[in-house]
Design a protein around this motif. Structure first.
Motif, short mmCIF file in Angstrom:
data_model
loop_
_atom_site.label_atom_id
_atom_site.label_comp_id
_atom_site.label_asym_id
_atom_site.label_seq_id
_atom_site.Cartn_x
_atom_site.Cartn_y
_atom_site.Cartn_z
N LEU A 52 39.76 30.56 -6.16
CA LEU A 52 39.73 30.40 -4.71
C LEU A 52 41.11 30.63 -4.10
N ARG A 53 42.15 30.22 -4.79
CA ARG A 53 43.51 30.45 -4.28
C ARG A 53 43.83 31.94 -4.26
N GLU A 93 40.58 29.58 2.65
CA GLU A 93 41.24 28.58 3.50
C GLU A 93 40.43 27.28 3.50
N ARG A 94 41.03 26.22 2.98
CA ARG A 94 40.33 24.94 2.93
C ARG A 94 39.95 24.44 4.32
N LEU A 122 37.29 34.00 3.39
CA LEU A 122 37.89 34.59 2.20
C LEU A 122 38.60 35.88 2.57
N GLY A 123 39.60 36.24 1.79
CA GLY A 123 40.21 37.56 1.93
C GLY A 123 41.50 37.56 2.72
N ALA A 142 44.27 39.83 -7.10
CA ALA A 142 43.26 39.42 -8.06
C ALA A 142 43.29 40.32 -9.30
N SER A 143 43.46 41.61 -9.08
CA SER A 143 43.49 42.56 -10.20
C SER A 143 44.64 42.27 -11.15
N SER A 144 45.78 41.84 -10.60
CA SER A 144 46.93 41.52 -11.45
C SER A 144 46.67 40.30 -12.32
N HIS A 145 45.63 39.53 -11.99
CA HIS A 145 45.23 38.36 -12.79
C HIS A 145 43.96 38.66 -13.59
N GLY A 146 43.61 39.93 -13.71
CA GLY A 146 42.46 40.32 -14.52
C GLY A 146 41.11 40.19 -13.85
N ILE A 147 41.11 40.03 -12.52
CA ILE A 147 39.86 39.88 -11.76
C ILE A 147 39.59 41.16 -11.00
N VAL A 148 38.49 41.83 -11.34
CA VAL A 148 38.15 43.09 -10.67
C VAL A 148 37.18 42.80 -9.53
N ILE A 149 37.55 43.21 -8.32
CA ILE A 149 36.70 43.02 -7.15
C ILE A 149 36.23 44.38 -6.67
#
Length: 316
Positions: free
Chosen positions: A213-214, A219-220, A262-263, A271-278
């Motif tokens: 989520l971060r 946004e909380r 979101l976004g 996200a991609s730099s943390h291995g998360i593909v969107i």
């Protein structure tokens, strides 16, 4: 779609089944409120939010059981008014065209090249088959030898992975019989379903990123009050991950489905730099496509009107 986003408007989401529950009331979509996490039962505002989410997710061609899996709900929590994932109208369909099936669903092996001798045999799903899975874990009629087993099988059978495209949906999961010691499976019958504890785990399942989520800049301050607790945050993280990973939703679509903030700039790159593909909302090869053929078009996309009969004056 004729170009990059630029003009205001509403997002557009492709619709699946014509059988949709449109009323945004929780009682229309939930049959057993005790199956909901406690934090989702705290207020009417929270119930209204959940109802909206269920109706929107259903429009992604998700059946009842798949929605329960995405939202982490107990089995049979949702109403029977929602069509099931393994509806009888899907029988005879290749599994590439079926987004979700519960374990126990029956299939016929067809077009398998690696193990041609399995073609035509009955098979049972040992674990749920989810959108995005390329292979299904199965127990096959007669075992895995080129010659089917003896006339009477007294074990649950070896498990095998077979490509999804080589399977045809043939029997609903509720018809499956679970293997028990001493039970004899007659030749030609459907294989018996192994106990859940004996089914192999999905070794390719990716761990849910705890800081998802971060990374998506959720946004909380924009979250419903019922989602601010630690337990609720963990639940929401898993829901968002299933939409991204299994359903291959773009970030804009996740924000729409869950009605969440979101976004932001460079979120996909971060996200991609943390291995998360969107997945992108619109890929390059989507330009020139009819909106009817696209899963989701975000607000601001520029379109050209073509082929309208009711408003011919607007064509072009």
């Amino acid at each position: 779609s004729s170009g990059p986003p630029g003009l205001p408007g509403r997002c557009w989401q492709g619709h699946g089944s014509a059988h949709m529950v449109e009323e945004l009331r929780l009682d229309n979509v939930v049959s057993d409120r005790s199956g909901l996490p406690v934090f989702l039962q705290t207020s009417e505002a929270c119930c209204d939010w959940l109802s909206k989410v269920i109706v929107r997710v259903q429009k992604k061609r998700c059946g009842r059981e798949e929605i329960e899996w995405i939202l982490g709900l107990r089995s049979q929590t949702l109403s029977a008014a929602l069509p099931p994932s393994g509806a009888s109208v899907l029988l005879g369909t290749n599994l590439e065209e079926v987004s979700f099936l519960l374990r126990g669903a029956g299939c016929i092996v067809k077009g398998c090249v690696a193990q041609e001798y399995l073609n035509g045999r009955k098979a049972i799903l040992c674990r749920d088959l989810r959108d995005g899975d390329t292979h299904a874990l199965l127990v096959v009629e007669g075992g895995l030898d080129e010659e089917p087993g003896s006339e009477e099988e007294e074990d649950a059978g070896d498990q095998v992975l077979i490509a999804r495209r080589c399977l045809e949906y043939a029997r609903p999961p509720e018809a499956a019989e679970t293997f028990q010691d001493g039970v004899i499976n007659a030749a030609g019958a459907w294989p018996l379903l192994p106990p859940d504890a004996e089914c192999e785990e999905d070794q390719q399942a990716q761990q849910v990123p705890g800081d998802l989520l971060r990374l998506l800049r959720c946004e909380r301050s924009g979250l419903p009050p019922c989602l601010l607790g630690l337990e609720a945050t963990d639940w929401l993280t898993r829901v968002v991950w299933r939409l991204l990973d299994s359903k291959a939703c773009c970030l804009e679509e996740v924000a729409y489905l869950l009605d969440l903030p979101l976004g932001g700039p460079d979120v996909a790159a971060t996200a991609s730099s943390h291995g998360i593909v969107i997945a992108p909302a619109l890929a390059d090869n989507d330009y020139g496509a009819c909106l009817q053929d696209l899963r989701f078009v975000p607000q601001g996309a520029v379109c050209v009107v073509e082929g309208s009969n009711s408003r011919r004056d607007m064509n072009g």
